[in-house]
Every structure is written in C-alpha cells, then in structure tokens.
Design a protein around this motif. Structure first.
Motif, PDB file in Angstrom:
ATOM      1  N   GLU A 186      35.198  15.993  51.503  1.00 17.61           N
ATOM      2  CA  GLU A 186      35.911  16.883  50.579  1.00 17.61           C
ATOM      3  C   GLU A 186      35.783  16.453  49.119  1.00 17.61           C
ATOM      4  OE1 GLU A 186      39.871  18.559  52.122  1.00 17.61           O
ATOM      5  OE2 GLU A 186      39.821  16.467  52.822  1.00 17.61           O
TER       6      GLU A 186
ATOM      7  N   SER B  56      33.918  18.709  46.486  1.00 18.64           N
ATOM      8  CA  SER B  56      34.505  20.000  46.133  1.00 18.64           C
ATOM      9  C   SER B  56      35.986  19.923  45.766  1.00 18.64           C
ATOM     10  CB  SER B  56      34.331  20.995  47.286  1.00 18.64           C
ATOM     11  OG  SER B  56      34.991  20.538  48.444  1.00 18.64           O
ATOM     12  N   SER B  57      36.663  18.874  46.162  1.00 21.11           N
ATOM     13  CA  SER B  57      38.118  18.853  45.974  1.00 21.11           C
ATOM     14  C   SER B  57      38.657  17.651  45.217  1.00 21.11           C
ATOM     15  CB  SER B  57      38.814  18.907  47.339  1.00 21.11           C
ATOM     16  OG  SER B  57      38.488  20.075  48.024  1.00 21.11           O
TER      17      SER B  57
ATOM     18  N   THR C 239      40.488  21.140  42.173  1.00 21.40           N
ATOM     19  CA  THR C 239      40.203  22.523  41.776  1.00 21.40           C
ATOM     20  C   THR C 239      40.257  23.403  43.014  1.00 21.40           C
ATOM     21  OG1 THR C 239      38.852  21.828  39.921  1.00 21.40           O
ATOM     22  CG2 THR C 239      38.464  24.052  40.747  1.00 21.40           C
ATOM     23  N   TYR C 240      39.788  22.845  44.139  1.00 28.55           N
ATOM     24  CA  TYR C 240      39.837  23.544  45.424  1.00 28.55           C
ATOM     25  C   TYR C 240      40.869  22.884  46.315  1.00 28.55           C
ATOM     26  CZ  TYR C 240      35.605  25.544  43.620  1.00 28.55           C
ATOM     27  OH  TYR C 240      34.708  26.180  42.806  1.00 28.55           O
TER      28      TYR C 240
ATOM     29  N   LEU D 285      43.142  31.061  46.023  1.00 22.85           N
ATOM     30  CA  LEU D 285      42.555  29.971  45.232  1.00 22.85           C
ATOM     31  C   LEU D 285      42.985  30.105  43.769  1.00 22.85           C
ATOM     32  CD1 LEU D 285      40.722  27.522  44.906  1.00 22.85           C
ATOM     33  CD2 LEU D 285      38.785  29.102  44.694  1.00 22.85           C
TER      34      LEU D 285
ATOM     35  N   GLN E  80      44.989  27.310  41.578  1.00 20.20           N
ATOM     36  CA  GLN E  80      44.471  26.787  40.331  1.00 20.20           C
ATOM     37  C   GLN E  80      45.423  27.018  39.152  1.00 20.20           C
ATOM     38  OE1 GLN E  80      40.546  28.563  40.333  1.00 20.20           O
ATOM     39  NE2 GLN E  80      39.730  26.950  41.639  1.00 20.20           N
TER      40      GLN E  80
END
Length: 158
Positions: free
Chosen positions: A13, A16-17, A21-22, A40, A44
């Motif tokens: 993860e 992407s995380s 942000t995700y 999402l 955010q």
C-alpha cells in the motif's frame, strides 16, 4: 485494543497510500464493518491528521472492541466536508470470513495473474484482515494493481 501508534498499512500500500491521499485497507475494512461509505473525494477533504487517526484504528472484526471509528468519521466528515457518510447494510457472511473455502474471485484473479490458487489450508492460515484485503482486491473483474504485491507480501506468491 487501542489505536495503533502509526497508520496500519502493508508494504504493497505504501506507493499508493503512504501520504494517505488514498484510503488504506485498514480504513476500508472499518468502513465496511460499520456499513459506512465515503467517496475518495470526501476522504481527501479530511485534513491529513484526521486521515492518519482513522488509519490507526484497530482492524479486529469485533465492533465492540473499538466503537469510536464511526463516531470519529461522522464528526470529521461533518466538520470538514459538511456531509455524512452513507450507510449500507454490511454483507452478513462475506467470503473472507470463511477460513475453510478459498473464494471463487480469488481463484479467478490468481489464474489471471498467472498464480496458483492458494490451498484452503493456506487461505485458512491467513489472519482475517489479510483475507479481507484479498477479497476486497478481487471484487472487480479486472486484476487490481495491488493484487500480486499483496499475494507476495502475504506469502501466497513468489
């Protein structure tokens, strides 16, 4: 069980995380167990510190252990997004809870990724949160970019 010291995230993860942000899988798990949905874009809108806090909640599949996730989420969403999460009825018996049967979607995604399907024994040895993650990553027809890295991290692929 209290909050984790840092956000609970797996290596797969981080790309992407890492900056949150995700939504990390720990937050997705808690959303699903409470029957809550946020987009999402709504995620955010939350300040980074709030996203960190939500990612620190335990992932034990027992609503009585940490009932404050839903309360914290509602307050954060009202304060920063002027909306409330949507409610849905969680699946009563999701496939990931059955430690004795490899979900069909996992077998299908394993084949698409060129992997052997994990044995029922190996599937059952995974902790429930890892089974949840693999089930979540296999819910769509196309293979998620996180599927193979998760399978590797969980010792199900080389």
């Amino acid at each position: 069980m209290g909050l984790h010291e840092t956000p609970l995230m797996f290596d797969f993860e981080l790309v992407s995380s890492e900056d949150l942000t995700y939504m990390p899988m720990s937050v997705r798990f808690n959303l699903d167990r409470f029957g809550l949905r946020i987009s999402l874009a709504q995620w955010q809108l939350l300040p980074h510190a709030d996203r960190v806090l939500l990612a620190r909640f335990p992932v034990d599949d027992d609503v009585a252990i940490e009932p404050n996730f839903d309360h914290a989420l509602f307050e954060m969403m009202r304060t920063h997004a002027n909306v409330e999460p949507e409610w849905f009825t969680p699946e009563a018996e999701p496939a990931w809870r059955d430690a004795g049967t490899v979900p069909e979607a996992l077998a299908r995604h394993s084949a698409l990724a060129g992997l052997a399907t994990p044995s029922a024994e190996r599937w059952g040895q995974l902790d429930p949160f890892k089974r949840y993650i693999l089930a979540k990553l296999t819910r769509k027809s196309e293979v998620s970019h996180d599927f193979l890295p998760a399978m590797r991290e969980f010792g199900l692929a080389e």
